[in-house]
Design a protein around this motif. Structure first.
Motif, short mmCIF file in Angstrom:
data_model
loop_
_atom_site.label_atom_id
_atom_site.label_comp_id
_atom_site.label_asym_id
_atom_site.label_seq_id
_atom_site.Cartn_x
_atom_site.Cartn_y
_atom_site.Cartn_z
N ILE A 213 2.25 -22.04 55.11
CA ILE A 213 3.49 -22.39 55.81
C ILE A 213 3.95 -21.22 56.66
O ILE A 213 4.39 -21.38 57.81
CB ILE A 213 4.60 -22.79 54.81
CG1 ILE A 213 4.20 -24.02 53.99
CG2 ILE A 213 5.92 -23.02 55.53
CD1 ILE A 213 4.12 -25.29 54.79
N ILE A 214 3.83 -20.01 56.09
CA ILE A 214 4.24 -18.80 56.81
C ILE A 214 3.37 -18.59 58.06
O ILE A 214 3.88 -18.31 59.15
CB ILE A 214 4.15 -17.56 55.91
CG1 ILE A 214 5.10 -17.70 54.71
CG2 ILE A 214 4.47 -16.29 56.69
CD1 ILE A 214 4.94 -16.62 53.66
N ASP A 215 2.07 -18.73 57.86
CA ASP A 215 1.14 -18.53 58.99
C ASP A 215 1.42 -19.52 60.12
O ASP A 215 1.40 -19.16 61.31
CB ASP A 215 -0.31 -18.69 58.52
CG ASP A 215 -0.77 -17.50 57.68
OD1 ASP A 215 -0.13 -16.44 57.77
OD2 ASP A 215 -1.75 -17.65 56.92
N ARG A 216 1.70 -20.76 59.74
CA ARG A 216 2.01 -21.78 60.74
C ARG A 216 3.28 -21.45 61.49
O ARG A 216 3.37 -21.60 62.71
CB ARG A 216 2.12 -23.15 60.07
CG ARG A 216 2.20 -24.33 61.05
CD ARG A 216 2.08 -25.63 60.30
NE ARG A 216 3.23 -25.85 59.43
CZ ARG A 216 3.24 -26.72 58.42
NH1 ARG A 216 2.15 -27.42 58.13
NH2 ARG A 216 4.33 -26.88 57.69
N PHE A 217 4.27 -20.94 60.75
CA PHE A 217 5.55 -20.58 61.37
C PHE A 217 5.35 -19.43 62.36
O PHE A 217 5.86 -19.47 63.49
CB PHE A 217 6.54 -20.17 60.27
CG PHE A 217 7.81 -19.56 60.79
CD1 PHE A 217 8.79 -20.34 61.38
CD2 PHE A 217 8.02 -18.19 60.71
CE1 PHE A 217 9.97 -19.77 61.86
CE2 PHE A 217 9.18 -17.61 61.20
CZ PHE A 217 10.16 -18.41 61.77
N ILE A 218 4.63 -18.40 61.93
CA ILE A 218 4.41 -17.24 62.80
C ILE A 218 3.64 -17.64 64.05
O ILE A 218 3.95 -17.19 65.17
CB ILE A 218 3.67 -16.13 62.03
CG1 ILE A 218 4.58 -15.56 60.93
CG2 ILE A 218 3.23 -15.01 62.99
CD1 ILE A 218 3.90 -14.55 60.02
N GLU A 219 2.65 -18.49 63.87
CA GLU A 219 1.86 -18.96 65.01
C GLU A 219 2.75 -19.69 66.03
O GLU A 219 2.64 -19.49 67.24
CB GLU A 219 0.75 -19.87 64.54
CG GLU A 219 -0.18 -20.35 65.65
CD GLU A 219 -1.30 -21.23 65.13
OE1 GLU A 219 -1.98 -21.86 65.96
OE2 GLU A 219 -1.48 -21.29 63.89
N GLU A 220 3.66 -20.53 65.51
CA GLU A 220 4.57 -21.26 66.38
C GLU A 220 5.49 -20.31 67.12
O GLU A 220 5.78 -20.50 68.33
CB GLU A 220 5.40 -22.25 65.56
CG GLU A 220 4.60 -23.44 65.02
CD GLU A 220 5.40 -24.31 64.09
OE1 GLU A 220 6.58 -23.97 63.82
OE2 GLU A 220 4.89 -25.37 63.65
N LYS A 221 5.98 -19.26 66.44
CA LYS A 221 6.89 -18.30 67.08
C LYS A 221 6.16 -17.50 68.16
O LYS A 221 6.72 -17.20 69.21
CB LYS A 221 7.48 -17.34 66.02
CG LYS A 221 8.34 -18.02 64.96
CD LYS A 221 9.46 -18.87 65.53
CE LYS A 221 10.50 -18.05 66.25
NZ LYS A 221 11.63 -18.89 66.76
N GLU A 222 4.91 -17.17 67.89
CA GLU A 222 4.14 -16.41 68.87
C GLU A 222 3.85 -17.27 70.10
O GLU A 222 3.85 -16.77 71.23
CB GLU A 222 2.83 -15.93 68.23
CG GLU A 222 3.02 -14.81 67.23
CD GLU A 222 1.74 -14.38 66.55
OE1 GLU A 222 1.63 -13.22 66.12
OE2 GLU A 222 0.82 -15.22 66.45
N ASN A 223 3.58 -18.55 69.88
CA ASN A 223 3.32 -19.45 71.00
C ASN A 223 4.56 -19.65 71.86
O ASN A 223 4.47 -19.86 73.07
CB ASN A 223 2.82 -20.80 70.49
CG ASN A 223 1.42 -20.72 69.91
OD1 ASN A 223 0.66 -19.81 70.27
ND2 ASN A 223 1.07 -21.63 69.01
N GLU A 224 5.71 -19.60 71.23
CA GLU A 224 6.98 -19.75 71.97
C GLU A 224 7.14 -18.60 72.96
O GLU A 224 7.72 -18.76 74.03
CB GLU A 224 8.17 -19.76 71.02
CG GLU A 224 8.32 -21.05 70.23
CD GLU A 224 9.47 -20.98 69.25
OE1 GLU A 224 10.25 -19.99 69.30
OE2 GLU A 224 9.63 -21.91 68.43
N GLU A 225 6.65 -17.44 72.59
CA GLU A 225 6.80 -16.27 73.43
C GLU A 225 5.68 -16.21 74.46
O GLU A 225 5.76 -15.50 75.44
CB GLU A 225 6.82 -15.00 72.59
CG GLU A 225 8.02 -14.98 71.63
CD GLU A 225 8.12 -13.68 70.87
OE1 GLU A 225 7.24 -12.80 71.05
OE2 GLU A 225 9.06 -13.52 70.12
#
Length: 267
Positions: A255-267
């Motif tokens: 869940i954490i990895d998915r969240f971080i990936e989403e945040k990085e893609n936002e940037e």
């Protein structure tokens, strides 16, 4: 030697009488003392008898005060003694009054302790350790504490503690299972339950989250963590700080990895 020449009932307290010796007011007595000593007009009293009557009357007054104190609710012997001493009765008088109250069954620490145990379980769902502290405050002897608390079975403790735990689960839907378990553990320990009871309760209580709930938790907690670190760190260091913080809060790695990936893609 002096003779009782008059016995007059007090106007403001019909259960007390004024005694006159040789036509002069001498002392007041309770009706029970009047009967106990057979005080009647014409009776001759020496100084020793007068002092004995005064002492017994003081005990009777303390007894009545104690009885009034007990009329509102059950009290321990320690509480009654403390109250009577506060009313400035002498130590010997207080002890005599308490013995009378005990002989009539008005003071019974065993019954009091059992009632306190039942009340604390029913109203506050307290564990044995917390209830023991209540018994200590009430001046209950350790042997009686042990005897009464021994009736608080393991099964009953688990039942009550589980009710408290389930209430926390319902109220803390915005926390991760790890956070909820920690809160349950801390709360039950403060409530006076042993760690063995806490472990048993945690093994029985269902605490889980589906994907939708995890997403809601991330929206609430993950965003706060990200904002905390994104202004201080970048790249790999940012990723590890966020991952560590969310892992400590109980989020699964995937869940954490998915969240971080989403945040990085936002940037």
């Amino acid at each position: 030697m002096r003779m009782i020449t008059k016995i007059a009932r007090q106007k403001n307290n019909p259960e007390r009488y004024n005694i006159y010796l040789n036509e002069e007011y001498a002392f007041p007595v309770d009706e029970a003392i009047l009967i106990q000593f057979g005080l009647t007009k014409g009776k001759v009293l020496d100084e020793f008898e007068i002092q004995e009557i005064a002492y017994e009357d003081e005990i009777r007054k303390a007894f009545n005060k104690g009885l009034n104190f007990l009329s509102y609710q059950m009290r321990s012997e320690h509480e009654v003694k403390k109250k009577l001493l506060a009313l400035e009765f002498g130590e010997a008088v207080v002890l005599e009054a308490i013995q009378k109250l005990k002989s009539y069954g008005f003071i019974n620490d065993e019954n009091y302790s059992k009632a306190l145990l039942d009340t604390k379980k029913a109203t506050m769902k307290k564990g044995p350790r917390a209830i023991r502290q209540d018994l200590i405050k009430k001046g209950i002897e350790k042997n009686l504490q042990d005897e009464v608390l021994a009736t608080y079975s393991f099964e009953e403790q688990v039942k009550l503690a589980k009710q408290l735990a389930e209430k926390i689960v319902r109220a803390e839907s915005k926390r991760t299972p790890t956070q909820i378990k920690t809160k349950i553990q801390d709360y039950l320990l403060r409530k006076g339950y042993a760690f063995s009871i806490v472990e048993e309760v945690l093994s029985q209580v269902e605490i889980g989250q589906d994907d939708d709930n995890w997403q809601q938790l991330l929206d609430a907690q993950g965003e706060k963590v990200w904002k905390k670190y994104v202004s201080k760190y970048t790249g790999y260091e940012l990723k590890m700080k966020v991952k560590q913080a969310l892992y400590q809060k109980g989020f699964p790695i995937e869940i954490i990895d998915r969240f971080i990936e989403e945040k990085e893609n936002e940037e």
